[in-house]
Design a protein around this motif. Structure first.
Motif, PDB file in Angstrom:
ATOM      1  N   ASP A  13       0.769  -1.196  -0.174  1.00  0.00           N
ATOM      2  CA  ASP A  13      -0.021   0.031   0.093  1.00  0.00           C
ATOM      3  C   ASP A  13       0.897   1.333   0.050  1.00  0.00           C
ATOM      4  O   ASP A  13       1.731   1.322   1.035  1.00  0.00           O
ATOM      5  CB  ASP A  13      -1.011  -0.077   1.240  1.00  0.00           C
ATOM      6  N   PRO A  14       0.922   2.083  -1.205  1.00  0.00           N
ATOM      7  CA  PRO A  14       1.809   3.184  -1.124  1.00  0.00           C
ATOM      8  C   PRO A  14       1.622   4.246  -0.023  1.00  0.00           C
ATOM      9  O   PRO A  14       2.567   4.864   0.434  1.00  0.00           O
ATOM     10  CB  PRO A  14       1.784   3.818  -2.610  1.00  0.00           C
ATOM     11  N   ASN A  15       0.443   4.282   0.432  1.00  0.00           N
ATOM     12  CA  ASN A  15       0.073   5.438   1.579  1.00  0.00           C
ATOM     13  C   ASN A  15       0.933   4.650   2.785  1.00  0.00           C
ATOM     14  O   ASN A  15       1.366   5.712   3.433  1.00  0.00           O
ATOM     15  CB  ASN A  15      -1.291   5.362   1.646  1.00  0.00           C
ATOM     16  N   LYS A  16       0.736   3.611   3.017  1.00  0.00           N
ATOM     17  CA  LYS A  16       1.316   3.110   4.267  1.00  0.00           C
ATOM     18  C   LYS A  16       3.076   3.220   4.326  1.00  0.00           C
ATOM     19  O   LYS A  16       3.618   3.556   5.127  1.00  0.00           O
ATOM     20  CB  LYS A  16       0.909   1.731   4.469  1.00  0.00           C
ATOM     21  N   SER A  17       3.366   2.779   3.308  1.00  0.00           N
ATOM     22  CA  SER A  17       5.029   2.843   2.812  1.00  0.00           C
ATOM     23  C   SER A  17       5.339   4.452   2.973  1.00  0.00           C
ATOM     24  O   SER A  17       6.455   4.597   3.649  1.00  0.00           O
ATOM     25  CB  SER A  17       5.184   2.361   1.651  1.00  0.00           C
ATOM     26  N   GLU A  18       4.715   5.235   2.559  1.00  0.00           N
ATOM     27  CA  GLU A  18       4.707   6.971   2.541  1.00  0.00           C
ATOM     28  C   GLU A  18       4.960   7.097   4.099  1.00  0.00           C
ATOM     29  O   GLU A  18       5.860   7.786   4.450  1.00  0.00           O
ATOM     30  CB  GLU A  18       3.964   7.320   1.928  1.00  0.00           C
ATOM     31  N   LYS A  19       3.945   6.640   4.741  1.00  0.00           N
ATOM     32  CA  LYS A  19       3.819   7.031   6.340  1.00  0.00           C
ATOM     33  C   LYS A  19       4.854   6.480   7.070  1.00  0.00           C
ATOM     34  O   LYS A  19       5.449   7.192   8.018  1.00  0.00           O
ATOM     35  CB  LYS A  19       2.496   6.737   6.773  1.00  0.00           C
ATOM     36  N   LEU A  20       5.492   5.293   6.613  1.00  0.00           N
ATOM     37  CA  LEU A  20       6.586   4.873   7.467  1.00  0.00           C
ATOM     38  C   LEU A  20       8.079   5.255   6.889  1.00  0.00           C
ATOM     39  O   LEU A  20       9.049   4.481   7.383  1.00  0.00           O
ATOM     40  CB  LEU A  20       6.416   3.127   7.402  1.00  0.00           C
ATOM     41  N   GLY A  21       7.975   5.927   5.769  1.00  0.00           N
ATOM     42  CA  GLY A  21       9.251   6.164   5.115  1.00  0.00           C
ATOM     43  C   GLY A  21       9.723   5.025   4.724  1.00  0.00           C
ATOM     44  O   GLY A  21      11.110   5.009   4.282  1.00  0.00           O
ATOM     45  N   LEU A  22       9.233   4.474   4.222  1.00  0.00           N
ATOM     46  CA  LEU A  22       9.410   3.238   3.112  1.00  0.00           C
ATOM     47  C   LEU A  22       9.662   3.424   1.789  1.00  0.00           C
ATOM     48  O   LEU A  22       9.176   2.647   0.889  1.00  0.00           O
ATOM     49  CB  LEU A  22       8.878   1.645   3.647  1.00  0.00           C
ATOM     50  N   THR A  23      10.047   4.721   1.323  1.00  0.00           N
ATOM     51  CA  THR A  23      10.007   4.938  -0.033  1.00  0.00           C
ATOM     52  C   THR A  23      11.523   5.223  -0.570  1.00  0.00           C
ATOM     53  O   THR A  23      12.275   5.671   0.232  1.00  0.00           O
ATOM     54  CB  THR A  23       9.215   6.228  -0.261  1.00  0.00           C
ATOM     55  N   SER A  24      11.810   5.335  -1.803  1.00  0.00           N
ATOM     56  CA  SER A  24      13.125   5.992  -2.357  1.00  0.00           C
ATOM     57  C   SER A  24      12.718   6.344  -3.839  1.00  0.00           C
ATOM     58  O   SER A  24      11.805   5.831  -4.459  1.00  0.00           O
ATOM     59  CB  SER A  24      13.906   4.775  -2.588  1.00  0.00           C
ATOM     60  N   VAL A  25      13.595   7.094  -4.241  1.00  0.00           N
ATOM     61  CA  VAL A  25      13.515   7.895  -5.615  1.00  0.00           C
ATOM     62  C   VAL A  25      14.832   7.657  -6.406  1.00  0.00           C
ATOM     63  O   VAL A  25      15.781   7.781  -5.711  1.00  0.00           O
ATOM     64  CB  VAL A  25      13.035   9.350  -5.409  1.00  0.00           C
ATOM     65  N   LYS A  26      14.518   7.035  -7.290  1.00  0.00           N
ATOM     66  CA  LYS A  26      15.890   6.673  -8.173  1.00  0.00           C
ATOM     67  C   LYS A  26      15.351   6.838  -9.763  1.00  0.00           C
ATOM     68  O   LYS A  26      14.406   6.543 -10.372  1.00  0.00           O
ATOM     69  CB  LYS A  26      15.897   4.900  -8.051  1.00  0.00           C
ATOM     70  N   ASN A  27      16.139   7.815 -10.447  1.00  0.00           N
ATOM     71  CA  ASN A  27      15.902   8.012 -11.720  1.00  0.00           C
ATOM     72  C   ASN A  27      14.666   8.660 -11.917  1.00  0.00           C
ATOM     73  O   ASN A  27      13.893   8.456 -12.889  1.00  0.00           O
ATOM     74  CB  ASN A  27      15.936   6.734 -12.658  1.00  0.00           C
ATOM     75  N   ASN A  28      14.044   9.452 -10.975  1.00  0.00           N
ATOM     76  CA  ASN A  28      12.985  10.414 -10.994  1.00  0.00           C
ATOM     77  C   ASN A  28      11.758   9.569 -10.716  1.00  0.00           C
ATOM     78  O   ASN A  28      10.811   9.914 -11.225  1.00  0.00           O
ATOM     79  CB  ASN A  28      12.819  11.413 -12.337  1.00  0.00           C
ATOM     80  N   LYS A  29      11.806   8.305 -10.307  1.00  0.00           N
ATOM     81  CA  LYS A  29      10.573   7.305 -10.124  1.00  0.00           C
ATOM     82  C   LYS A  29      10.621   6.982  -8.693  1.00  0.00           C
ATOM     83  O   LYS A  29      11.564   6.746  -8.185  1.00  0.00           O
ATOM     84  CB  LYS A  29      10.828   6.238 -10.982  1.00  0.00           C
ATOM     85  N   LYS A  30       9.451   7.011  -8.036  1.00  0.00           N
ATOM     86  CA  LYS A  30       9.292   6.708  -6.699  1.00  0.00           C
ATOM     87  C   LYS A  30       9.085   5.408  -6.565  1.00  0.00           C
ATOM     88  O   LYS A  30       8.170   4.740  -7.125  1.00  0.00           O
ATOM     89  CB  LYS A  30       8.410   7.557  -5.935  1.00  0.00           C
ATOM     90  N   TYR A  31       9.827   4.771  -5.766  1.00  0.00           N
ATOM     91  CA  TYR A  31       9.429   3.137  -5.221  1.00  0.00           C
ATOM     92  C   TYR A  31       9.196   3.089  -3.656  1.00  0.00           C
ATOM     93  O   TYR A  31       9.400   3.647  -2.951  1.00  0.00           O
ATOM     94  CB  TYR A  31      10.868   2.382  -5.432  1.00  0.00           C
TER      95      TYR A  31
END
Length: 64
Positions: A13-31
């Motif tokens: 769930d991208p919203n949950k990952s976002e809240k937990l700081g479990l995101t990364s940006v690579k080559n202008n794409k968010k994972y």
């Protein structure tokens, strides 16, 4: 909406990952990631245990 964790393929769930700081940006794409371990693996970090302490070592080239 669910997205795939690029490290393990798990639905995330991208919203949950976002809240937990479990995101990364690579080559202008968010994972989005299911766990810190998957995020660290994707970012090229390796956890090393030394006694009671844990150290995270960056693998690869240094950014200049």
């Amino acid at each position: 909406m669910k997205v795939k964790d690029p490290s393990c393929g798990m639905d995330v769930d991208p919203n949950k990952s976002e809240k937990l700081g479990l995101t990364s940006v690579k080559n202008n794409k968010k994972y989005y990631f299911c766990s810190k371990q998957c995020k660290d693996k994707f970012e090229g970090k390796k956890e090393v245990k030394s006694g009671k302490e844990k150290a995270v070592i960056q693998i690869g080239r240094a950014h200049v």
